[in-house]
Motif scaffolding. Structure first.
Motif, PDB file in Angstrom:
ATOM      1  N   ARG A  27       4.240  61.014  22.147  1.00 58.00           N
ATOM      2  CA  ARG A  27       5.231  61.658  21.287  1.00 58.00           C
ATOM      3  C   ARG A  27       5.599  60.761  20.113  1.00 58.00           C
ATOM      4  NH1 ARG A  27       9.801  62.994  25.464  1.00 58.00           N
ATOM      5  NH2 ARG A  27      10.934  63.506  23.539  1.00 58.00           N
ATOM      6  N   ARG A  28       5.658  59.468  20.333  1.00 56.85           N
ATOM      7  CA  ARG A  28       5.942  58.553  19.228  1.00 56.85           C
ATOM      8  C   ARG A  28       4.824  58.587  18.189  1.00 56.85           C
ATOM      9  NH1 ARG A  28       8.138  53.183  22.454  1.00 56.85           N
ATOM     10  NH2 ARG A  28      10.252  53.973  22.897  1.00 56.85           N
ATOM     11  N   VAL A  29       3.574  58.641  18.649  1.00 55.17           N
ATOM     12  CA  VAL A  29       2.458  58.740  17.706  1.00 55.17           C
ATOM     13  C   VAL A  29       2.571  60.031  16.892  1.00 55.17           C
ATOM     14  CG1 VAL A  29      -0.052  58.985  17.528  1.00 55.17           C
ATOM     15  CG2 VAL A  29       0.935  57.286  19.068  1.00 55.17           C
ATOM     16  N   CYS A  30       2.923  61.129  17.553  1.00 54.92           N
ATOM     17  CA  CYS A  30       3.080  62.401  16.830  1.00 54.92           C
ATOM     18  C   CYS A  30       4.225  62.318  15.818  1.00 54.92           C
ATOM     19  CB  CYS A  30       3.342  63.535  17.822  1.00 54.92           C
ATOM     20  SG  CYS A  30       1.934  63.907  18.896  1.00 54.92           S
ATOM     21  N   GLY A  88      11.676  70.053  18.871  1.00 49.86           N
ATOM     22  CA  GLY A  88      12.142  69.171  17.824  1.00 49.86           C
ATOM     23  C   GLY A  88      12.952  68.003  18.319  1.00 49.86           C
ATOM     24  N   GLU A  89      12.670  67.536  19.537  1.00 53.26           N
ATOM     25  CA  GLU A  89      13.399  66.380  20.087  1.00 53.26           C
ATOM     26  C   GLU A  89      13.055  65.145  19.280  1.00 53.26           C
ATOM     27  OE1 GLU A  89      12.656  65.755  24.163  1.00 53.26           O
ATOM     28  OE2 GLU A  89      13.726  63.852  24.232  1.00 53.26           O
ATOM     29  N   ALA A  90      14.054  64.432  18.863  1.00 54.26           N
ATOM     30  CA  ALA A  90      13.836  63.263  18.006  1.00 54.26           C
ATOM     31  C   ALA A  90      13.174  62.160  18.805  1.00 54.26           C
ATOM     32  CB  ALA A  90      15.184  62.787  17.445  1.00 54.26           C
ATOM     33  N   THR A  91      12.209  61.509  18.166  1.00 48.95           N
ATOM     34  CA  THR A  91      11.515  60.382  18.801  1.00 48.95           C
ATOM     35  C   THR A  91      11.486  59.250  17.817  1.00 48.95           C
ATOM     36  OG1 THR A  91       9.417  61.218  17.993  1.00 48.95           O
ATOM     37  CG2 THR A  91      10.049  61.844  20.226  1.00 48.95           C
ATOM     38  N   THR A  92      12.013  58.156  18.196  1.00 45.79           N
ATOM     39  CA  THR A  92      12.045  56.970  17.356  1.00 45.79           C
ATOM     40  C   THR A  92      11.621  55.791  18.187  1.00 45.79           C
ATOM     41  OG1 THR A  92      14.359  56.564  17.843  1.00 45.79           O
ATOM     42  CG2 THR A  92      13.890  57.868  15.877  1.00 45.79           C
ATOM     43  N   GLY A  93      11.407  54.710  17.499  1.00 49.88           N
ATOM     44  CA  GLY A  93      11.032  53.493  18.201  1.00 49.88           C
ATOM     45  C   GLY A  93       9.968  52.741  17.456  1.00 49.88           C
ATOM     46  N   GLY A  94       9.762  51.503  17.880  1.00 48.29           N
ATOM     47  CA  GLY A  94       8.747  50.651  17.252  1.00 48.29           C
ATOM     48  C   GLY A  94       7.377  51.061  17.668  1.00 48.29           C
ATOM     49  N   PRO A  95       6.377  50.275  17.242  1.00 52.55           N
ATOM     50  CA  PRO A  95       4.992  50.584  17.598  1.00 52.55           C
ATOM     51  C   PRO A  95       4.800  50.561  19.080  1.00 52.55           C
ATOM     52  CG  PRO A  95       5.113  49.015  15.808  1.00 52.55           C
ATOM     53  CD  PRO A  95       6.484  49.180  16.290  1.00 52.55           C
ATOM     54  N   ALA A  96       3.995  51.549  19.539  1.00 50.71           N
ATOM     55  CA  ALA A  96       3.771  51.642  20.980  1.00 50.71           C
ATOM     56  C   ALA A  96       2.929  50.504  21.439  1.00 50.71           C
ATOM     57  CB  ALA A  96       3.085  52.966  21.296  1.00 50.71           C
ATOM     58  N   ARG A 118      -0.977  47.432  27.104  1.00 51.46           N
ATOM     59  CA  ARG A 118       0.244  47.522  27.905  1.00 51.46           C
ATOM     60  C   ARG A 118       0.306  48.892  28.571  1.00 51.46           C
ATOM     61  NH1 ARG A 118       5.214  46.425  24.263  1.00 51.46           N
ATOM     62  NH2 ARG A 118       4.063  47.900  22.952  1.00 51.46           N
ATOM     63  N   ALA A 119       0.347  48.906  29.875  1.00 54.56           N
ATOM     64  CA  ALA A 119       0.386  50.174  30.602  1.00 54.56           C
ATOM     65  C   ALA A 119       1.748  50.832  30.440  1.00 54.56           C
ATOM     66  CB  ALA A 119       0.080  49.945  32.078  1.00 54.56           C
ATOM     67  N   SER A 120       1.742  52.172  30.387  1.00 49.14           N
ATOM     68  CA  SER A 120       2.992  52.912  30.231  1.00 49.14           C
ATOM     69  C   SER A 120       3.860  52.857  31.474  1.00 49.14           C
ATOM     70  CB  SER A 120       2.684  54.378  29.882  1.00 49.14           C
ATOM     71  OG  SER A 120       1.934  54.450  28.682  1.00 49.14           O
ATOM     72  N   GLY A 121       3.269  52.652  32.606  1.00 51.91           N
ATOM     73  CA  GLY A 121       4.026  52.566  33.848  1.00 51.91           C
ATOM     74  C   GLY A 121       3.994  53.853  34.639  1.00 51.91           C
ATOM     75  N   ARG A 146       3.991  57.294  29.489  1.00 50.57           N
ATOM     76  CA  ARG A 146       2.763  57.660  28.773  1.00 50.57           C
ATOM     77  C   ARG A 146       3.031  58.818  27.802  1.00 50.57           C
ATOM     78  NH1 ARG A 146       0.282  58.255  32.864  1.00 50.57           N
ATOM     79  NH2 ARG A 146      -0.374  56.078  33.013  1.00 50.57           N
ATOM     80  N   ARG A 147       3.794  59.780  28.253  1.00 46.64           N
ATOM     81  CA  ARG A 147       4.123  60.923  27.395  1.00 46.64           C
ATOM     82  C   ARG A 147       4.954  60.473  26.194  1.00 46.64           C
ATOM     83  NH1 ARG A 147       8.046  65.841  29.361  1.00 46.64           N
ATOM     84  NH2 ARG A 147       8.113  67.003  27.384  1.00 46.64           N
ATOM     85  N   LEU A 148       5.860  59.512  26.408  1.00 44.07           N
ATOM     86  CA  LEU A 148       6.672  59.014  25.315  1.00 44.07           C
ATOM     87  C   LEU A 148       5.811  58.352  24.248  1.00 44.07           C
ATOM     88  CD1 LEU A 148       9.477  58.478  24.133  1.00 44.07           C
ATOM     89  CD2 LEU A 148       9.578  56.383  25.523  1.00 44.07           C
TER      90      LEU A 148
END
Length: 455
Positions: A323-326, A447-455, A310-313, A318-320
């Motif tokens: 960041r989620r992986v990190c 330290g910006e919070a990053t949440t979400g499901g699997p990329a 799935r392309a990031s668009g 892509r940066r998000l």
């Protein structure tokens, strides 16, 4: 061997991702077909028809078809055409016959020019008609064939004798003479009708009159396969062989393609999937050689049998993902520490993703990218890092190679913290991929919070 079912979506993905290679192979097949058309000269085919009068059964018509292409008829036609350079051995492969509706035998001839094809068909028809007439004339024993003719001669002599008797009778003087002349005339008429019916009922006479329904038409086009047919067949054959070859290779491929399969082979957990813009692949190590340029031109540098990422668009999406992986990586660590980012040697997509991931992570955790040869994996010891993250492309490595990489990490005292899959995306989906990677570090370090499901 893979147990995945080959579906239309898989074939569509193959054609879409390997369209350049398939197009080149189709053109190559067309050239092979064109070369074959030069080796095999064009052929022209025409036919002539012969009508069989009378009533014929189906098996009798089949017999006539066999007679039309028999060696006797072919040799007779070859003898007539011998002065034109056509031999009987070559002629047998150029003639054919079939039974059509209405007691019609169609005899066809094939030659290198329209004129010779027309001449061959006409000569075959003449030879067949002549041979059939001779066969009908020779049927039966000689004495049996002579009996009808003897009967006709006897009837003629009898008719002449009746005429003589009628002339000798006293014409019209007595009633008896008139009756005698009348009876003689009736007898002569009856004999003539009997001879006529005998001629009409003779099967040999009825079937000997084969009718040629005009000369063969001059062919106005080549007989199949034409040059166009050979070119199309060559292109289609190479295209289908390439598709079947790709599908067969995919069925026999034992490389894991999905994140759970790869993580299971490494004994770890998938952290997510990131993508790498297409234009960045040209800058990976070893991407400037002739083989690499040909691979990029034909589209063989990217695997086709893995699910479409799935392309990031755009650059923000892509940066998000990075960041989620990190963020997931930090959640798996009890405390900030240094980690190794292991990239299989030669996996250019994974190398670009690992460099981007290290830049996005900043100091929490601190990541150091290390390329490891998969054939003989050697991982650095725990000097300044404790733990490893494996970044690699899907479908590039076998389960045995991944297991060997995990064993090398265990031997060096590193725990495989997680697995990150890297996939290429087209250049059009890269968006603003040219933005500096350093701009992403302050946002993550803040330290910006990053949440979400699997990329």
């Amino acid at each position: 061997m893979s147990e995945d079912t080959i579906r239309l979506v898989m074939i569509g993905r193959l054609i879409r991702r390997r369209r350049r290679l398939l197009a080149v192979l189709a053109v190559l097949g067309a050239l092979v077909g064109y070369g074959a058309s030069l080796v095999f000269p064009p052929r022209y085919t025409t036919s002539a028809s012969v009508l069989l009068p009378g009533a014929w059964e189906e098996r009798e018509l089949l017999t006539q078809v066999e007679i039309a292409t028999s060696s006797v008829v072919v040799d007779r036609a070859a003898a007539e055409l011998g002065r034109d350079g056509v031999g009987d051995g070559d002629l047998r492969d150029r003639v054919a016959a079939r039974a059509a509706d209405g007691n019609i035998i169609e005899i066809s001839g094939t030659a290198g020019t329209p004129g010779r094809a027309q001449q061959l068909a006409d000569e075959m028809v003449e030879s067949y008609v002549a041979f059939a007439a001779r066969v009908v004339g020779d049927t039966g024993a000689p004495e049996t064939a002579a009996r009808p003719e003897e009967l006709r001669q006897l009837v003629l002599r009898t008719s002449r004798r009746i005429t003589e008797l009628a002339d000798a009778a006293d014409p019209g003087r007595t009633v008896e003479s008139v009756q005698t002349r009348t009876e003689l005339a009736k007898l002569r008429t009856a004999l003539q009708e009997a001879v006529t019916k005998l001629d009409q009922s003779d099967p040999a006479t009825a079937r000997a009159g084969l009718v040629v329904m005009g000369p063969a038409a001059r062919p106005d086009g080549e007989a199949p396969p034409t040059r166009l047919h050979l070119v199309a067949a060559g292109a289609l054959s190479f295209f289908l062989l390439a598709v079947v070859g790709h599908l067969t290779a995919a069925r026999t491929n034992r490389r894991p393609r999905t994140a759970p399969e790869i993580a299971a082979a490494l004994g770890s957990t998938p952290l997510g999937t990131v993508d790498v813009p297409g234009e960045q692949l040209a800058h990976r190590p070893g991407g400037h050689g002739p083989r690499a340029r040909i691979g990029r031109l034909l589209g063989t540098g990217v695997r086709w049998d893995v699910p479409t990422p799935r392309a990031s668009g755009d650059e923000a999406g892509r940066r998000l993902r990075y960041r989620r992986v990190c963020a997931r990586l930090r959640d798996r660590l009890p405390a900030p520490r240094r980690l190794l980012v292991l990239v299989p040697d030669g996996d250019g997509i994974a190398l670009r993703a690992a460099e981007r991931l290290a830049a996005e992570a900043g100091d929490d955790p601190r990541l150091r990218v290390v390329e490891v040869p998969v054939s003989r994996p050697v991982v650095p010891d725990r000097d300044d890092a404790s733990g490893a993250v494996v970044v690699l492309g899907a479908g590039e490595w076998t389960a045995e190679e991944l297991t060997g990489l995990a064993e090398a990490c265990a031997e060096a005292g590193h725990e495989v913290v997680g697995v990150v899959l890297a996939g290429p995306v087209p250049a059009a989906a890269a968006g603003t991929a040219g933005r500096p990677r350093d701009a992403a570090v302050p946002a993550l370090a803040a330290g910006e919070a990053t949440t979400g499901g699997p990329a």
